[in-house]
Design a protein around this motif. Structure first.
Motif, PDB file in Angstrom:
ATOM      1  N   SER A  53       2.503  33.010 -10.830  1.00 20.12           N
ATOM      2  CA  SER A  53       2.285  32.981  -9.313  1.00 20.12           C
ATOM      3  C   SER A  53       3.261  31.899  -9.031  1.00 20.12           C
ATOM      4  O   SER A  53       3.247  30.783 -10.000  1.00 20.12           O
ATOM      5  N   ILE A  54       3.881  32.128  -7.916  1.00 19.81           N
ATOM      6  CA  ILE A  54       4.721  31.014  -7.352  1.00 19.81           C
ATOM      7  C   ILE A  54       4.164  30.963  -5.684  1.00 19.81           C
ATOM      8  O   ILE A  54       4.063  32.040  -5.195  1.00 19.81           O
ATOM      9  N   VAL A  55       3.763  29.772  -5.250  1.00 18.40           N
ATOM     10  CA  VAL A  55       3.116  29.445  -4.232  1.00 18.40           C
ATOM     11  C   VAL A  55       3.796  28.204  -3.591  1.00 18.40           C
ATOM     12  O   VAL A  55       4.236  27.342  -4.312  1.00 18.40           O
ATOM     13  N   ASN A  74       0.874  24.053 -14.481  1.00 24.43           N
ATOM     14  CA  ASN A  74       1.858  24.743 -13.246  1.00 24.43           C
ATOM     15  C   ASN A  74       2.799  23.265 -13.138  1.00 24.43           C
ATOM     16  O   ASN A  74       2.429  22.308 -13.672  1.00 24.43           O
ATOM     17  N   ALA A  75       3.683  23.763 -12.463  1.00 27.75           N
ATOM     18  CA  ALA A  75       4.718  22.816 -12.067  1.00 27.75           C
ATOM     19  C   ALA A  75       5.440  23.034 -10.792  1.00 27.75           C
ATOM     20  O   ALA A  75       5.353  24.213 -10.500  1.00 27.75           O
ATOM     21  N   GLY A  76       5.933  22.213 -10.108  1.00 29.09           N
ATOM     22  CA  GLY A  76       6.632  22.422  -8.920  1.00 29.09           C
ATOM     23  C   GLY A  76       7.867  21.459  -8.563  1.00 29.09           C
ATOM     24  O   GLY A  76       8.175  20.605  -9.461  1.00 29.09           O
ATOM     25  N   ILE A  77       8.394  21.814  -7.399  1.00 28.15           N
ATOM     26  CA  ILE A  77       9.365  20.991  -6.932  1.00 28.15           C
ATOM     27  C   ILE A  77       9.094  20.633  -5.313  1.00 28.15           C
ATOM     28  O   ILE A  77       8.782  21.810  -4.615  1.00 28.15           O
ATOM     29  N   TYR A 125       2.740  28.649 -11.388  1.00 27.32           N
ATOM     30  CA  TYR A 125       1.539  28.565 -12.276  1.00 27.32           C
ATOM     31  C   TYR A 125       1.943  29.710 -13.274  1.00 27.32           C
ATOM     32  O   TYR A 125       2.010  30.716 -12.989  1.00 27.32           O
ATOM     33  N   ALA A 126       1.495  29.247 -14.625  1.00 29.88           N
ATOM     34  CA  ALA A 126       1.462  29.922 -15.736  1.00 29.88           C
ATOM     35  C   ALA A 126      -0.039  30.317 -16.037  1.00 29.88           C
ATOM     36  O   ALA A 126      -0.510  29.608 -16.886  1.00 29.88           O
TER      37      ALA A 126
END
Length: 139
Positions: A53-55, A74-77, A125-126
């Motif tokens: 998922s990409i949020v 999960n990881a983000g920028i 999110y994985a």
């Protein structure tokens, strides 16, 4: 008409002899770790059918997200603004636009925007089919 033609010829000759500027694609690793931002080890990926998922989350100025946790890696920028992330252990991370984050897993935390512009973060999110990616903490 003569002025127009002179201008066109000037532009044509000005570009003659110049090589077109071309750039090769590049890539830059923003973050890589076996640990989340607070130093905790990341868990193993869960069993089951993978679901990515990409949020995009937007946090208005001078507001904060409710306390929550993520049961998946999960990881983000952070694309825009500034964001402060605080976990239940008291660890704090201050982020500015362009900063990456490897988020904590199964640990209650929240983000707050203390700035004057909206904070925008894209999170990857994985997870697995049927598993929540965000769970609100109970009060």
């Amino acid at each position: 008409m003569k002025t127009y033609l002179a201008g066109c010829l000037l532009l044509l000759f000005a570009s003659c002899g110049k090589e077109p500027v071309s750039q090769a694609p590049t890539s830059e690793k923003l973050i890589e770790s076996y640990l989340s931002w607070n130093g905790d080890s990341l868990p193993a990926y869960p069993e089951g059918k993978p679901k990515i998922s990409i949020v995009k989350v937007t946090i208005p100025p001078h507001s904060e997200l409710p306390k929550h946790y993520h049961p998946v890696i999960n990881a983000g920028i952070l694309l825009k603004g500034e964001l402060t992330v605080v976990d239940e252990k008291g660890n704090t991370l201050h982020m500015k636009a362009g900063d990456p984050i490897i988020e904590v897993v199964d640990l209650i935390h929240f983000g707050k925007n203390e700035g004057d512009i909206p904070a925008e973060i894209v999170v990857f999110y994985a997870g697995t089919d049927g598993k929540e990616i965000v769970v609100k903490a109970k009060p």
